[in-house]
Design an enzyme around this catalytic site. Structure first.
Site, short mmCIF file in Angstrom:
data_model
loop_
_atom_site.label_atom_id
_atom_site.label_comp_id
_atom_site.label_asym_id
_atom_site.label_seq_id
_atom_site.Cartn_x
_atom_site.Cartn_y
_atom_site.Cartn_z
N TRP A 1 -6.33 -4.13 4.18
CA TRP A 1 -5.75 -2.91 4.75
C TRP A 1 -5.01 -3.15 6.06
O TRP A 1 -4.89 -2.26 6.89
CB TRP A 1 -6.83 -1.83 4.93
CG TRP A 1 -7.58 -1.56 3.69
CD1 TRP A 1 -7.16 -0.83 2.61
CD2 TRP A 1 -8.90 -2.02 3.35
NE1 TRP A 1 -8.13 -0.82 1.64
CE2 TRP A 1 -9.21 -1.55 2.07
CE3 TRP A 1 -9.85 -2.80 4.02
CZ2 TRP A 1 -10.42 -1.80 1.43
CZ3 TRP A 1 -11.05 -3.07 3.39
CH2 TRP A 1 -11.33 -2.58 2.12
N HIS A 2 -4.47 -4.35 6.24
CA HIS A 2 -3.73 -4.67 7.47
C HIS A 2 -2.24 -4.78 7.19
O HIS A 2 -1.54 -5.59 7.79
CB HIS A 2 -4.26 -5.97 8.09
CG HIS A 2 -5.67 -5.87 8.57
ND1 HIS A 2 -6.39 -6.98 8.99
CD2 HIS A 2 -6.51 -4.81 8.70
CE1 HIS A 2 -7.61 -6.60 9.34
NE2 HIS A 2 -7.70 -5.28 9.18
N TYR A 3 -1.73 -3.98 6.27
CA TYR A 3 -0.31 -4.07 5.94
C TYR A 3 0.54 -3.56 7.10
O TYR A 3 0.11 -2.73 7.90
CB TYR A 3 -0.01 -3.32 4.64
CG TYR A 3 -0.61 -1.94 4.51
CD1 TYR A 3 0.05 -0.83 5.04
CD2 TYR A 3 -1.82 -1.73 3.85
CE1 TYR A 3 -0.49 0.44 4.92
CE2 TYR A 3 -2.37 -0.46 3.71
CZ TYR A 3 -1.70 0.62 4.26
OH TYR A 3 -2.23 1.88 4.14
#
Length: 599
Positions: A530-532
């Site tokens: 979830w670090h896009y």
């Protein structure tokens, strides 16, 4: 409109109506009297600054700007308060597994086949993540061209309100010692700085397991200068012509942002306009900001024309250079009970991989399957097949049917089977990038996102080295009390507890049943952490002051401007950026006002 769409709309309207009174009470209780429901908004209003997106960057940004200006903050989701899935560490996995229309997490599946989520709640990703807090490296700050002193002051402003030193339970302590034994040195103890070696980082969960989010930063806002509307979905930015441009443009006029249009859950449109000298600021995140720019006519001309959108400014960089740090995780079954813990310890390697861990059976099986309704039993947590997170099936094969089959096996598993924890590995950067495109002109819909995981071979090699380091940790003496003595004993115990010959969990590679090269293992088991980021890069879409190039009165301030993800976990730097740019914009405003007063 189809019957299905009508039912969804009815659920949203009825749901938002039911929670309005509760949300209002929660807002009052948390000293946020300026927070209101979008349906109570006037049809026309005026502000100095309009911030689109009340997330990890938008909340500190709006709070800061309100110190000297009238600010409107528009958030498409609801309040994080009063929702135990957001506020409680113990219920952390439930929020990501919630796919209801009012969930704080809106699920999307990338074109790569990896299930993912985007925030839909005041406070943004800080309401959904595992809580780990760490700053960006000094090299990252220099490369970004930021003022080092103002950056540090902005970090401290955030940290005074939200950040705590975690207690380190035994499993996390063993992980820490195992990382050091595996050669990820030095031991940096507790620090918020991003430095090579093994460290304990900060957390936004306090000692009672209660989450503190970016929404809490709104308590620092000027209560009479800030207005927040929830359940407000911005459909487009408004523009007028007439901005001055450089002489090289041969007299052409730049478009000037003049306001926005947003809709409430009843479908009523509201128009908000800027006062003289104001700005529209997008803080809608990596998916939301590029999407809204394109919906408003700023983006690649051919792509906009394909969707019937009139081009306001042809900007090919919008939606390009999007990346998601690939995560690969392994489940480590434990012969003894393991306490719940989220990310507290991280190993920052020198070869471009970060290693973290979470423990407790809560991440593999239903947390609340008994006594909480029929739907609760279908919640299998953040790393389960039900949410598409276990990499037991290659991404392209993660069809709904494959997920249903895996979930059915999960339902039959014994709770003891998931005693243990996950060790995670994330790639620095990454170097592989993709793009975002519109699927439709519906602002509620997710855009099409392609991340191109592991397209760059250097990312694959970093992953392979990270998996080797994870193996050394699992086989370390320090970690031995939380592992079985050998694969045979582990497999036998796990199969006995599960009561089946097949168990859909991702165990360490190189056991008798897995003969894949590590590089293929990385590709087959890739997940998201979830670090896009990316899609509105500095230098490509926005300048160093985060102004959208070729347009006036419009900025983007969020993770979409990042070329690489900062530190091991980005939330600290995203919140810092909101505060940092808020201060810079106010400084510009005061200088401009002073010059006007002189005249």
């Amino acid at each position: 409109m189809s019957a299905g769409h009508m039912l969804i709309l009815a659920a949203i309207v009825l749901g938002s109506s039911c929670i309005t009174a509760t949300a209002s009470r929660e807002a009052q209780r948390h000293n946020l009297r300026f927070v209101r429901h979008a349906r109570d908004a006037p049809l026309v209003s005026y502000y100095n600054y309009i911030v689109v997106g009340g997330g990890t960057a938008g909340c500190p940004l709006a709070a800061t700007l309100s110190e000297h200006a009238r600010v409107l903050l528009l958030e498409r989701g609801g309040l994080p308060y009063g929702n135990r899935n957001v506020s409680s560490e113990y219920h952390f996995a439930d929020a990501l597994a919630d796919t209801s229309p009012l969930s704080p997490a809106q699920r999307f599946v990338s074109e790569d086949g990896v299930v993912n989520a985007r925030a839909r709640v005041l406070g943004g990703g800080s309401c959904l993540n595992a809580g780990f807090y760490t700053r960006a490296s000094s090299a990252y700050v220099r490369a970004s061209g930021w003022d080092h002193r103002l950056v540090n002051a902005s970090y401290r402003w955030v940290e005074r309100a939200l950040v705590f030193r975690p207690g380190v339970p035994r499993w996390q302590g063993a992980l820490r010692e195992g990382l050091l034994e595996a050669g990820i040195t030095p031991d940096n103890g507790y620090t918020l700085e991003h430095v090579p070696g093994t460290k304990i980082g900060g957390t936004i969960f306090d000692r009672r397991g209660r989450r503190h989010t970016a929404a809490d930063l709104l308590r620092r806002a000027h209560p009479r200068r800030l207005t927040v509307f929830l359940h407000a979905t911005v459909s487009r930015i408004l523009f007028r012509r007439g901005g001055a441009v450089p002489a090289a443009a041969q007299g052409a006029k730049q478009p000037v942002a003049s306001g926005v249009v947003f809709t409430d859950p009843l479908g009523v449109q509201h128009h908000v306009y800027l006062r003289r000298g104001g700005s529209v600021i997008l803080a809608a995140g990596t998916l939301g900001s590029p999407q809204l720019l394109m919906l408003s006519g700023i983006g690649p001309r051919l792509h906009l024309e394909k969707h019937g959108i009139r081009t306001v400014h042809d900007q090919p960089g919008v939606g390009q250079g999007v990346a998601d740090n690939p995560m690969n995780s392994v489940f480590v079954p434990s012969p003894i009970p393991v306490a719940l813990s989220l990310v507290q310890v991280v190993g920052v390697t020198r070869f471009g991989s970060f290693i973290e861990g979470v423990s407790g059976s809560q991440f593999g099986i239903p947390l609340h399957g008994r006594g909480h309704g029929r739907g609760a039993a279908r919640n299998f947590g953040m790393f389960s097949p039900m949410t598409g997170q276990l990499g037991t099936v290659p991404p392209r094969e993660r069809t709904p049917e494959a997920m249903r089959r895996a979930a059915e096996v999960m339902r039959r598993l014994d709770r003891r089977a998931f005693r243990g924890g996950f060790i995670l590995e994330k790639i620095l950067g990454p170097l592989s990038t993709g793009h975002i495109e519109l699927r439709s002109t519906d602002p509620h819909a997710n855009p099409a996102v392609t991340f191109n995981y592991f397209r760059d071979p250097r990312d694959v090699e970093r992953c392979a080295r990270g998996i080797e380091a994870m193996e050394r940790v699992v086989r370390s003496r320090a970690f031995s009390r939380f592992t079985y003595a050998n694969h045979t004993a582990m497999d036998a115990a796990f199969r006995r507890a599960a009561g089946t010959a097949y168990f859909p969990v991702n165990l360490l590679p190189r056991h008798p049943g897995d003969t894949r090269p590590l590089q293929q293992y990385c590709r087959d088991t890739v997940m998201t952490i979830w670090h896009y980021h990316g899609g509105c890069h500095v230098g490509g879409v926005v300048d160093r002051d985060y102004r959208v190039m070729g347009v006036q009165g419009l900025r983007v301030i969020d993770s979409s401007t990042f070329k690489y993800s900062p530190g091991t976990n980005p939330q600290a730097t995203v919140m810092m950026l909101g505060r940092y740019m808020g201060l810079k914009i106010l400084r510009e405003r005061l200088i401009r006002k002073g010059a006007e007063d002189k005249h």
